[in-house]
Design a protein around this motif. Sequence first.
Motif, PDB file in Angstrom:
ATOM      1  N   THR A 388     -24.579  38.970  42.044  1.00 18.09           N
ATOM      2  CA  THR A 388     -25.618  38.626  42.948  1.00 18.09           C
ATOM      3  C   THR A 388     -26.669  38.337  42.375  1.00 18.09           C
ATOM      4  OG1 THR A 388     -24.593  40.202  44.626  1.00 18.09           O
ATOM      5  CG2 THR A 388     -26.891  39.507  45.111  1.00 18.09           C
ATOM      6  N   THR A 390     -30.194  38.686  42.138  1.00 15.75           N
ATOM      7  CA  THR A 390     -31.238  39.617  42.512  1.00 15.75           C
ATOM      8  C   THR A 390     -32.755  39.144  42.156  1.00 15.75           C
ATOM      9  OG1 THR A 390     -30.953  40.992  40.325  1.00 15.75           O
ATOM     10  CG2 THR A 390     -29.610  41.513  42.502  1.00 15.75           C
ATOM     11  N   GLY A 421     -30.746  35.954  46.008  1.00 18.02           N
ATOM     12  CA  GLY A 421     -30.035  36.872  47.024  1.00 18.02           C
ATOM     13  C   GLY A 421     -28.462  36.303  47.213  1.00 18.02           C
TER      14      GLY A 421
END
Length: 540
Positions: A388, A390, A421
Amino acid sequence: MRVVVLCLLSLPAVAQAETFTLSSAPTSAVVYGYGAQVTREVSVTVPAGTHDLVLPDLPAWMRGDMLRVSVDGARLGSTQFRSSAVPPQPERETPEVAAAKERIEAAERALTALDDRVAEARLAAAAAEAKAGFLGALGTNEGLPSDVATLADIARLVETETLAAEQAALTARQRARDIEMDRDDLVEELEDAKAALAALTPPAKEVSQLTLSVTAETEGDVTLSLSYPVDAGWRPVYDLYLRGEEPATLDIVRGAMIAQYSGENWDDVSITLSTLEPASQISPTTVRPQLRRIEEPEPPRPMSSMRKDAEGLAAAEPVMEAPVMADNAVATSFDGPGVTYSVTQPLDLASGVDATRVNLDRLSFDARRFAHAAPAFDRTAYLMAEFTNTTQEPLLAASEAALYIDNTLVGRSPFPQVPAGAEGDVPFGPIDDLQLSYTILDQSEGDRGIISRSNAQRQRVRMDVENLGTRDWTVEVQAAVPYTIQDDLSIQWTATPQPDERNVEDLRGVLQWNIDVPAGETREIEIQQELNWPDGMVLR
């Protein structure tokens, strides 16, 4: 009259207008995916008053309407841009050019001194040879005395002096040859010195000239900033390192490949990379009304006419299909449109040469390692890493990324854009321990009956995932079953076991199973499908 003169003398002195000729070069650049905005910045100290600042060395291809000028420390008046018939500028000799000229002069002096030494040695040899010739002629002179003792003394003198003269001539010739051995080195040094000067003083080329009128209230420094677009570009590059098992870590070393084709070299230029696209579409497409009409259908055409049309089409030029327009992903902005990356150190970028790579930073993400299998197409499963993003910025797409497991290169692959995200998947090569097979168990096509007048296709396949290794794997197995949007085409399918996901990533008919395959075991998936369509229709 006296009163007028006194009044004039009481006025403050007006500074005389001056012309300042300034040399400039690129100092900074904002580089986009395609194109760049280059800035030249130069400062000069001027007295109070109105003056002309002349930049005579701008590129010849520069366009006046694309220039953007700002002045700090004075008020900018008129600007004049000239791209042709630029007046010649006085030659300004840099310290490097002066040093190159001094090197040429030193090499020429050394070569002249060597030639003088060679000439001196050859003169000595010629003098010795002349002496030997004189002594030889002396020995044959008819006026020699007849006294035997005197003749003996003369013979000994001629012999001794001739030997000495010939030895001196030989020594002088040898010295001349020894001196000449250094000539090649001196000639090479002179040629190198001339080449160095030529490199520092390239042939005169066409230039453009910009003249600015500025007014300074007081004496001080005036800084001129000039920006203009050029041909350049950059693209992201990545090195991806997958480390560890569970949890795994994905390290991404981000870099950029930068190239410029402006026609002038960039030396010690501050570079900023931008994700904006100034050269792309910036206004919305105009929506046009749609005019539709209905007409009588055309009557069937005879086969002979269709055959002639086909022959004519074969002989004609190929027909190009309309291009397919893909959606362009837009990077998420922070403090405005686009994302920018500042290169920490100034760069030297020659025009038109290979791209230069710079490293931007290193990012680290927690990653999930898993195996992905497509038995209908591949013979092994592939190692994947899911992570992911981040960070607060998108990871831009790259045409090629280098992939490492720990520090071992396993391959290269395109890297997709991963918004802030969002999740991303990165492949890391085949897993040879996970062998795949795709077997068609039953397949039939044909007429199902005279009454229904329908056609059908039935198929039964089995997918096997065999784990030959010593560790257990969770494997994501994907397969596709057909789908339709036509009511007359009936599609039914069953799977054993049932898939865990349907229409994966909104792709209709794509199924996925998340199955555990222990070491040394095999897992099977069976799919049955049946298609039915009216008689007289063709399945595509």
